[in-house]
Design an enzyme around this catalytic site. Structure first.
Site, PDB file in Angstrom:
ATOM      1  N   ARG A  51      -5.841   1.317   4.253  1.00 20.36           N
ATOM      2  CA  ARG A  51      -4.688   1.778   3.490  1.00 20.36           C
ATOM      3  C   ARG A  51      -4.405   0.864   2.301  1.00 20.36           C
ATOM      4  O   ARG A  51      -3.871   1.319   1.275  1.00 20.36           O
ATOM      5  CB  ARG A  51      -3.456   1.935   4.380  1.00 20.36           C
TER       6      ARG A  51
ATOM      7  N   GLU B  12      -1.652  -6.552   7.857  1.00 19.99           N
ATOM      8  CA  GLU B  12      -0.312  -6.371   8.407  1.00 19.99           C
ATOM      9  C   GLU B  12      -0.147  -7.206   9.672  1.00 19.99           C
ATOM     10  O   GLU B  12      -1.135  -7.599  10.308  1.00 19.99           O
ATOM     11  CB  GLU B  12      -0.103  -4.879   8.708  1.00 19.99           C
TER      12      GLU B  12
ATOM     13  N   HIS C  84       0.820  -1.208   0.000  1.00 20.59           N
ATOM     14  CA  HIS C  84       0.000   0.000   0.000  1.00 20.59           C
ATOM     15  C   HIS C  84       0.858   1.264   0.000  1.00 20.59           C
ATOM     16  O   HIS C  84       2.035   1.255   0.410  1.00 20.59           O
ATOM     17  CB  HIS C  84      -0.919   0.004   1.228  1.00 20.59           C
TER      18      HIS C  84
ATOM     19  N   HIS D 211       0.629  -5.514   2.828  1.00 18.74           N
ATOM     20  CA  HIS D 211       1.439  -4.747   3.770  1.00 18.74           C
ATOM     21  C   HIS D 211       2.874  -5.250   3.804  1.00 18.74           C
ATOM     22  O   HIS D 211       3.177  -6.346   3.321  1.00 18.74           O
ATOM     23  CB  HIS D 211       0.801  -4.843   5.154  1.00 18.74           C
TER      24      HIS D 211
END
Length: 209
Positions: free
Chosen positions: A58, A85, A9, A155
């Site tokens: 995100r 993440e 991202h 992520h």
């Protein structure tokens, strides 16, 4: 020939503020939106068949910006928290420099970069891989092996776990792998279903973040 594209991202507001983010749902910064558009320029050469993303905004916003920019917004998209993440536990929300001052640079480096050491209350990279890899093998790998061009937007650590698996990296080698925000990692499907890295220099191995 299908391609398998990993995209971290764009910069989030907490990346900008140098904070541990983890599972906290933090939006993109202005720069993060710009990084998503820059990634879209690189992705415009591919005709995507499907995309996968984490549940965090995100990542989903990065994917939305990319697909709109390349005019491929109607492809199938699957969101799953398995691609989130790593969870940083008690470190989430803390400024990284202040954390170093509190715990020491060596300890923070171990929490951030090692394979199997958890930060307090959080996940290690090994824990992250334990949820990323079964999801990849069940939901994503069949499409890749079929020859589809597949995009994953996720992520730094969920993608590190996947790269470690795809490239058979050791727990020592993965320590030095960093994927910067907005960066692509591209694989091509070669003979006998083998994935071959096409952009070995694209993922920085310097410890930037």
């Amino acid at each position: 020939m299908g391609h398998f594209v990993l995209l971290r991202h764009g910069q989030s507001q907490w990346n900008l503020e140098n904070r541990f983010t983890g599972w906290i749902d933090v939006p993109l910064s202005t720069k993060g939106g710009e990084e998503a558009l820059a990634a879209a320029q690189q992705l415009s050469r591919y005709r995507l068949d499907r995309a996968f993303t984490s549940k965090l905004v995100r990542a989903t916003d990065t994917l939305r910006i990319v697909l709109a920019a390349i005019g491929q917004g109607r492809i199938p998209i699957e969101e799953n928290q398995a691609l989130n993440e790593r969870m940083y536990g008690d470190l989430q929300g803390l400024n990284k420099d202040e954390t170093v001052n509190q715990y020491g640079a060596k300890q923070v480096e171990v929490w951030r970069r090692s394979y199997d050491v958890r930060p307090p209350g959080g996940e290690s990279l090994k824990d992250t891989a334990a949820r990323v890899l079964p999801y990849y093998q069940e939901r994503i790998q069949p499409a890749v092996e079929k020859g589809d061009t597949v995009l994953i937007v996720a992520h730094g650590n969920s993608l590190r776990a996947l790269v470690m698996h795809l490239e058979d990296l050791s727990s020592q080698q993965i320590v030095d792998l960093t994927i910067p925000t907005g960066a692509l990692v591209v694989y091509a499907l070669a003979d006998q279903g083998k994935l071959v890295r096409q952009d070995r220099d694209a993922a920085s191995r310097a410890r930037k973040l």
